[in-house]
Design an enzyme around this catalytic site. Structure first.
Site, PDB file in Angstrom:
ATOM      1  N   ASP A  98       6.863  40.810  47.837  1.00 17.29           N
ATOM      2  CA  ASP A  98       6.683  39.934  46.693  1.00 17.29           C
ATOM      3  C   ASP A  98       8.034  39.269  46.439  1.00 17.29           C
ATOM      4  O   ASP A  98       9.069  39.927  46.520  1.00 17.29           O
ATOM      5  CB  ASP A  98       6.271  40.768  45.468  1.00 17.29           C
ATOM      6  N   ASP A 199       5.816  34.965  43.538  1.00 17.00           N
ATOM      7  CA  ASP A 199       5.382  35.212  42.169  1.00 17.00           C
ATOM      8  C   ASP A 199       5.689  34.047  41.232  1.00 17.00           C
ATOM      9  O   ASP A 199       6.786  33.478  41.290  1.00 17.00           O
ATOM     10  CB  ASP A 199       6.146  36.456  41.680  1.00 17.00           C
ATOM     11  N   GLU A 256       1.671  31.975  44.226  1.00 17.80           N
ATOM     12  CA  GLU A 256       0.813  32.299  43.082  1.00 17.80           C
ATOM     13  C   GLU A 256       0.757  31.079  42.164  1.00 17.80           C
ATOM     14  O   GLU A 256       1.560  30.926  41.262  1.00 17.80           O
ATOM     15  CB  GLU A 256       1.355  33.507  42.309  1.00 17.80           C
ATOM     16  N   HIS A 328      -3.686  42.814  41.102  1.00 19.98           N
ATOM     17  CA  HIS A 328      -3.095  43.734  40.126  1.00 19.98           C
ATOM     18  C   HIS A 328      -3.007  43.134  38.722  1.00 19.98           C
ATOM     19  O   HIS A 328      -2.537  43.810  37.811  1.00 19.98           O
ATOM     20  CB  HIS A 328      -1.700  44.133  40.605  1.00 19.98           C
ATOM     21  N   ASP A 329      -3.393  41.872  38.556  1.00 18.31           N
ATOM     22  CA  ASP A 329      -3.342  41.251  37.230  1.00 18.31           C
ATOM     23  C   ASP A 329      -4.732  41.090  36.619  1.00 18.31           C
ATOM     24  O   ASP A 329      -4.879  40.430  35.582  1.00 18.31           O
ATOM     25  CB  ASP A 329      -2.682  39.864  37.315  1.00 18.31           C
TER      26      ASP A 329
HETATM   27  C1  GLC Z   1       2.941  37.379  38.136  1.00 18.18           C
HETATM   28  C2  GLC Z   1       2.651  38.803  38.511  1.00 18.18           C
HETATM   29  C3  GLC Z   1       2.516  39.626  37.265  1.00 18.18           C
HETATM   30  C4  GLC Z   1       3.836  39.558  36.527  1.00 18.18           C
HETATM   31  C5  GLC Z   1       4.251  38.119  36.255  1.00 18.18           C
HETATM   32  C6  GLC Z   1       5.677  38.027  35.853  1.00 18.18           C
HETATM   33  O1  GLC Z   1       1.897  36.777  37.475  1.00 18.18           O
HETATM   34  O2  GLC Z   1       1.527  38.876  39.328  1.00 18.18           O
HETATM   35  O3  GLC Z   1       2.135  40.936  37.527  1.00 18.18           O
HETATM   36  O4  GLC Z   1       3.724  40.251  35.322  1.00 18.18           O
HETATM   37  O5  GLC Z   1       4.125  37.307  37.392  1.00 18.18           O
HETATM   38  O6  GLC Z   1       6.539  38.260  36.925  1.00 18.18           O
END
Ligand code: GLC
Ligand code: CA
Length: 557
Positions: A98, A199, A256, A328-329
């Protein structure tokens, strides 16, 4: 289209904290991943994405990095990481880490130095602005709730944090900072990583042309999404990042970001885009238990279908999307898409089939392959994630009672997908010999990997079949590169599409509801490639789909 190695990837996402603990401290770790590589090999996937394992104070479970060049001791050390790369390579599995470069931890040395001296060069690595009469520079809301600005000591200066206040946003306008980041990315790529999931990358460019915007809630704050998500000009940063890092190594990159206007996808996943693929959440933000969709699964499915197909058709001319139903979100897919009483093998294998053969890269999130489910809590104190607690506060602020707020959190919170992976019905689900960092879902007694392994009719075995088909010599060409054509759209509750090239036609037909559906069908079936039921009910003119039936058919051309 130029063919790239990553186009036939099937990615398995690991949430390391909850995957496998190897030393009994209750926290999953790198050695635990190494111990389970054979399981992943047997599943059939060929790429792993591991959520952050860098040094971190864990305010946001590793998404707050204090040292990009080190592994957090709770996960192991650099030797473990190097061993993981080697062991994965032996099994033809590639590793993505990541990459969190929209922000660092507030404990990162750069931020510490910035705080020590607000005139130092490090202060310009972050977004620090003057407040106005004791109020923050503007009324933006953090994505996790509350003001996006935090005051620095008793100065009149504030730093921007789009996520928690432990995650100060980096100032991408600063060239020196950007070069520091590229250096770090190349350090990892040189080590042998195949690439990264990147991310929160949509947020690296900010538009400060407005100070305050009209509030969108009683807190006086505003989401301000148009001013910090995919802001025009972001493509200049993305191009540079790509040129100076990923492109040199031919990396796989997973951004993302949901790109609202499909035509902008060219900058993201086009031939010269920064990313191999992007994670678009538009179809995942639905929940059968939301007031809006309660008792209306058919209507909900219609929206999901429209969103999926809009993006599928819009993206084809540019590149590949990521296809996923869990990460995971998000809460677990079965709980989001299927009414509670109907969650089980048929509905879960249907969900799997429905998304897996869309054009793009399939992702599987740990535990999805055995149908892990949400684990609602009795009290807000049992949740550990700051974002969950912030949302709870927001609901109370909006006038919900504690009971109502907890109920909503139990429906929508992302922590449901973070309970430890259920390996077996042994103590602690085979995840740890110690005390797990987060409570294990008690249903591990019957939902676990060991129980489903080698069982003809288990979800796990079904997933292996999906993966095998997608990788098979005879079908991979059409399943990876073929066009997607929506079909049977007139039938309620059915999500179906054809994948086609000059040589082959594959139909993926899913009845996504618990009533049977009869569709007009005159095709000449060459092969039944998958079916989550034993039989297919077919006559000359029609095909009867049973409750949650999914079938994949090869049709004579
Ligand atoms: C992304 C991640 C998430 C995190 C956020 C801040 O959305 O997937 O889990 O809390 O970024 O880094
Ligand atoms: Ca451990």
């Amino acid at each position: 289209m130029i063919k790239k190695w990553w186009q036939d990837s099937i990615v398995y996402q690991i949430y390391p904290k909850s995957f496998q603990d190897s030393n009994g401290d209750g926290i999953g770790d790198i050695k635990g991943i190494i111990d389970r590589l054979d399981y992943l090999k047997d599943l059939g996937i060929n790429v792993i994405w591991i959520c952050p394992i860098y040094k971190s104070p864990m305010v946001d479970h590793g998404y707050d990095i204090s040292n990009y060049y080190d592994i957090d001791p709770s996960f192991g050390n650099m030797d473990d990481m190097e061993l993981l790369l080697k062991e994965a390579e032996k099994r033809d599995i590639k590793i993505l880490m990541d990459l969190v470069i929209n922000h660092t931890s507030d404990k990162h040395i750069w931020f510490q130095k910035a705080l020590e001296d607000l005139d130092s060069k490090y202060a310009d690595y972050y977004i620090i602005k003057e407040g106005k009469d004791g109020t923050p520079p503007n009324n933006w809301r953090s994505i996790f709730g509350g003001s996006a600005w935090e005051r620095i000591g008793d100065t009149n200066k504030y730093y921007l944090h789009l996520f928690t206040k432990g995650q100060p946003d980096l100032n991408w306008e600063n060239e020196e900072l950007r070069n520091e980041l590229y250096k770090m990315v190349n350090y990892w790529l040189k080590k042998g990583l195949a690439g990264f999931r990147i991310d929160a990358i949509a947020h690296i460019k900010k538009d400060f042309s407005y100070v305050n915007l009209p509030a969108d809630a009683p807190d006086g704050l505003v989401g301000a999404w148009e001013y910090h998500r995919n802001v025009k000009g972001i493509e200049v940063f993305l191009d540079e990042l790509n040129e100076k890092t990923f492109k040199i190594y031919g990396s796989m990159t997973v951004g993302e970001t949901d790109v609202k206007e499909v035509d902008r996808l060219v900058d993201f996943i086009g031939e010269n885009g920064c990313f191999s693929t992007v994670f678009d959440f538009c179809h995942t933000l639905y929940h059968v238990n939301d007031e809006e969709w309660k008792d209306k699964p058919v209507e909900m499915l219609k929206e999901i279908r429209d969103k999926l197909f809009e993006k599928q058709l819009g993206s084809v001319k540019y590149g590949f999307l990521s296809n996923f139903i869990e990460n995971h979100d998000l809460p677990r897919a079965a709980n989001r898409f299927i009414p509670e009483k109907e969650v089980g093998f048929y509905s879960e294998s249907m969900l799997a089939t429905m998304y897996f053969f869309l054009r793009g890269i399939p992702f599987i999130y740990q535990g999805q392959e055995i149908g892990m489910t949400d684990f609602p809590k009795k009290s807000i104190d049992e949740f550990l994630d700051l974002a969950t607690h912030q949302n709870y506060k927001t609901y109370l602020g909006k006038g919900l009672t504690e009971e109502e707020a907890l109920k909503r959190i139990n429906v929508e919170c992302r922590e449901h997908s973070r309970t430890p992976l259920q390996w077996s019905d042994d103590e602690n689900a085979g995840f740890t010999t110690g005390t797990p960092w987060f409570e294990i879902n008690p249903n591990y007694k019957h939902i676990n990997i060991k129980e489903q392994e080698d069982k003809e009719n288990s979800l796990l075995t079904y997933y292996k079949r999906l993966i095998k088909l997608r990788k098979s010599k005879d079908y991979k060409e059409v399943l990876i590169y073929g066009d997607t054509i929506p079909i049977f759209e007139q039938y309620d509750g059915v999500i179906a599409y054809e994948r086609r090239n000059e040589k082959q036609r594959i139909l993926i037909i899913n009845n996504c509801v618990n009533k049977s559906s009869t569709i007009k069908f005159k095709e000449n079936i060459k092969n039944v490639l998958l079916n989550n039921y034993k039989e297919i009910i077919l006559d000359k003119e029609s095909l009867e789909l049973r409750l949650y039936q999914s079938i994949v058919l090869e049709i004579n051309n």
